[in-house]
Design a protein around this motif. Structure first.
Motif, PDB file in Angstrom:
ATOM      1  N   ALA A  28     -25.463 -34.778  42.320  1.00 59.58           N
ATOM      2  CA  ALA A  28     -25.820 -34.629  40.906  1.00 59.58           C
ATOM      3  C   ALA A  28     -24.628 -34.846  39.988  1.00 59.58           C
ATOM      4  O   ALA A  28     -24.789 -35.260  38.838  1.00 59.58           O
ATOM      5  CB  ALA A  28     -26.411 -33.240  40.672  1.00 59.58           C
ATOM      6  N   ALA A  29     -23.427 -34.559  40.467  1.00 54.03           N
ATOM      7  CA  ALA A  29     -22.223 -34.726  39.650  1.00 54.03           C
ATOM      8  C   ALA A  29     -21.003 -34.754  40.561  1.00 54.03           C
ATOM      9  O   ALA A  29     -21.076 -34.385  41.738  1.00 54.03           O
ATOM     10  CB  ALA A  29     -22.090 -33.599  38.628  1.00 54.03           C
ATOM     11  N   VAL A  30     -19.898 -35.197  39.987  1.00 52.90           N
ATOM     12  CA  VAL A  30     -18.618 -35.240  40.685  1.00 52.90           C
ATOM     13  C   VAL A  30     -17.584 -34.496  39.848  1.00 52.90           C
ATOM     14  O   VAL A  30     -17.545 -34.634  38.620  1.00 52.90           O
ATOM     15  CB  VAL A  30     -18.179 -36.700  40.912  1.00 52.90           C
ATOM     16  N   VAL A  31     -16.764 -33.690  40.518  1.00 52.63           N
ATOM     17  CA  VAL A  31     -15.637 -33.008  39.875  1.00 52.63           C
ATOM     18  C   VAL A  31     -14.357 -33.663  40.374  1.00 52.63           C
ATOM     19  O   VAL A  31     -14.166 -33.831  41.580  1.00 52.63           O
ATOM     20  CB  VAL A  31     -15.607 -31.503  40.232  1.00 52.63           C
ATOM     21  N   THR A  32     -13.475 -34.029  39.451  1.00 52.80           N
ATOM     22  CA  THR A  32     -12.234 -34.688  39.841  1.00 52.80           C
ATOM     23  C   THR A  32     -11.124 -34.277  38.886  1.00 52.80           C
ATOM     24  O   THR A  32     -11.379 -33.642  37.853  1.00 52.80           O
ATOM     25  CB  THR A  32     -12.421 -36.219  39.863  1.00 52.80           C
ATOM     26  N   ARG A  33      -9.890 -34.611  39.235  1.00 57.26           N
ATOM     27  CA  ARG A  33      -8.762 -34.276  38.366  1.00 57.26           C
ATOM     28  C   ARG A  33      -8.779 -35.177  37.128  1.00 57.26           C
ATOM     29  O   ARG A  33      -9.292 -36.298  37.154  1.00 57.26           O
ATOM     30  CB  ARG A  33      -7.442 -34.451  39.117  1.00 57.26           C
ATOM     31  N   PRO A  34      -8.223 -34.684  36.020  1.00 53.37           N
ATOM     32  CA  PRO A  34      -8.197 -35.489  34.792  1.00 53.37           C
ATOM     33  C   PRO A  34      -7.444 -36.802  34.986  1.00 53.37           C
ATOM     34  O   PRO A  34      -6.627 -36.942  35.898  1.00 53.37           O
ATOM     35  CB  PRO A  34      -7.452 -34.579  33.803  1.00 53.37           C
ATOM     36  N   ASP A  35      -7.739 -37.776  34.107  1.00 52.21           N
ATOM     37  CA  ASP A  35      -7.043 -39.060  34.153  1.00 52.21           C
ATOM     38  C   ASP A  35      -5.537 -38.819  34.094  1.00 52.21           C
ATOM     39  O   ASP A  35      -5.052 -37.925  33.386  1.00 52.21           O
ATOM     40  CB  ASP A  35      -7.462 -39.926  32.964  1.00 52.21           C
ATOM     41  N   ALA A  36      -4.789 -39.628  34.858  1.00 51.73           N
ATOM     42  CA  ALA A  36      -3.344 -39.443  34.961  1.00 51.73           C
ATOM     43  C   ALA A  36      -2.621 -40.743  34.651  1.00 51.73           C
ATOM     44  O   ALA A  36      -3.160 -41.836  34.901  1.00 51.73           O
ATOM     45  CB  ALA A  36      -2.972 -38.967  36.360  1.00 51.73           C
ATOM     46  N   ARG A  42       2.367 -46.673  32.102  1.00 59.02           N
ATOM     47  CA  ARG A  42       2.023 -45.254  32.126  1.00 59.02           C
ATOM     48  C   ARG A  42       0.756 -44.951  31.331  1.00 59.02           C
ATOM     49  O   ARG A  42       0.622 -43.922  30.679  1.00 59.02           O
ATOM     50  CB  ARG A  42       3.181 -44.385  31.599  1.00 59.02           C
ATOM     51  N   ARG A  43      -0.197 -45.871  31.390  1.00 57.65           N
ATOM     52  CA  ARG A  43      -1.475 -45.616  30.715  1.00 57.65           C
ATOM     53  C   ARG A  43      -2.331 -44.700  31.577  1.00 57.65           C
ATOM     54  O   ARG A  43      -2.190 -44.653  32.797  1.00 57.65           O
ATOM     55  CB  ARG A  43      -2.206 -46.927  30.436  1.00 57.65           C
ATOM     56  N   LEU A  44      -3.231 -43.980  30.924  1.00 60.45           N
ATOM     57  CA  LEU A  44      -4.085 -43.043  31.638  1.00 60.45           C
ATOM     58  C   LEU A  44      -5.115 -43.795  32.469  1.00 60.45           C
ATOM     59  O   LEU A  44      -5.784 -44.711  31.975  1.00 60.45           O
ATOM     60  CB  LEU A  44      -4.788 -42.109  30.649  1.00 60.45           C
TER      61      LEU A  44
END
Length: 310
Positions: A28-36, A42-44
């Motif tokens: 139903a959904a995915v949890v992941t770390r924020p864009d880095a 060094r773009r996100l």
């Protein structure tokens, strides 16, 4: 079951793909770390798991911390039966662990209770283990200490880098994770407490851990190089700069070199250790691309008596 998958790096993508393809469970959904930030600019950049979920049309949640109230509210709203986890990269608080009916089930790349922690594959290679594997277990608040649902085993080949081994375990483990979800839904699978004996820890490998000690035996040097490839990368010093070691191999018949001493032939580069020599096969000089060690040696024009690590 309705699932919310938690994961971040490329090694977690095979498990996400396997759950999506299972046909039995709904991701139903995915949890992941924020864009880095990544790359020279060094773009996100979104995590590999986030990119794969977006391709599949799955909702992506990127909490800064998994105790953020906005994230917890959305998790409760989704109401997952279970949350499978592969290399998510953040500690889950009790308030999050209590949301799914069947808890959070982690795919960990070792045969628990061996190598609990962030770098189980690297430590298994560096320790000279012959067999490793993957385990699924119910996450508790302790470090990888929860009861185990199932395991798969994998031989560690004498040429394996941590990248090679982790890739194989990611695919073998994805089948284990799907089977674990099936067994939990059926009620046929019960988690078994881990034994108290045989606990070993696998903390994150630091740059200093990857520094080669040439006074160590050749077998140890080989294990550190393989265990630290591709990250963080085994290294030594040469003329005041770091030299990354990508591929090396012990040479038992060469015992004439002092620790760190270089010997260069037309197509070979040897370095002395505390036992026999090792042959450098691939290296990466500071600011350069990876190259064959023989090409590197020709370029820097090594003189007689020069050493690595000085």
């Amino acid at each position: 079951m309705k699932l919310v998958f938690a994961g971040t790096p490329e090694v977690a993508v095979p498990a996400l793909d396997a759950l999506i393809a299972s046909g039995r469970h709904e991701v139903a959904a995915v949890v992941t770390r924020p864009d880095a930030p990544a790359g020279r600019g060094r773009r996100l950049v979104a995590s590999p798991v986030a990119e794969r979920a977006e391709e599949a049309g799955i909702e992506v949640l990127k909490p800064v911390k998994p105790r953020d109230e906005e994230f917890l509210a959305r998790l409760r709203e989704i109401g997952p039966d279970c949350c499978p986890v592969v290399a998510y990269g953040a500690l889950l608080p009790r308030v999050a662990l209590d949301v799914p009916v069947h808890g959070w089930v982690n795919l960990h790349f070792s045969l628990l209770p061996a190598w609990r922690g962030a770098a189980p594959v690297q430590h298994a290679i560096m320790a000279g283990d012959e067999i490793t594997g993957a385990s699924t277990f119910l996450i508790e608040e302790g470090l990888d200490s929860g009861p185990v649902y199932g395991t798969v085993t994998e031989e560690i080949r004498h040429t394996d880098t941590s990248g090679d081994l982790l890739t194989r375990l990611a695919f073998a483990g994805s089948g284990l994770l799907v089977a674990t979800m099936d067994g939990i839904e059926d009620g046929a699978l019960k988690a078994v407490p881990q034994p108290t004996d045989g606990v070993t820890l696998a903390p994150k490998i630091t740059v200093e851990n990857a520094h080669i000690d040439w006074s160590a035996p050749a077998l140890r040097v080989d294990r550190v190089v393989r265990g630290c490839t591709p990250a963080p990368g085994a290294w030594t010093a040469f003329r005041g700069e770091r030299l990354k070691l990508i591929h090396a191999a012990p040479v038992p018949e060469r015992t004439d070199l002092a620790p760190g001493e270089l010997s260069v032939g037309k197509n070979n580069v040897y370095v002395g250790t505390g036992s026999c020599a090792v042959e450098l096969l691939w290296v990466q000089a500071q600011g350069k691309k990876p190259m064959r060690a023989a090409d590197w040696a020709r370029g820097v024009r090594i003189v007689s008596g020069e050493r690595l690590g000085a």
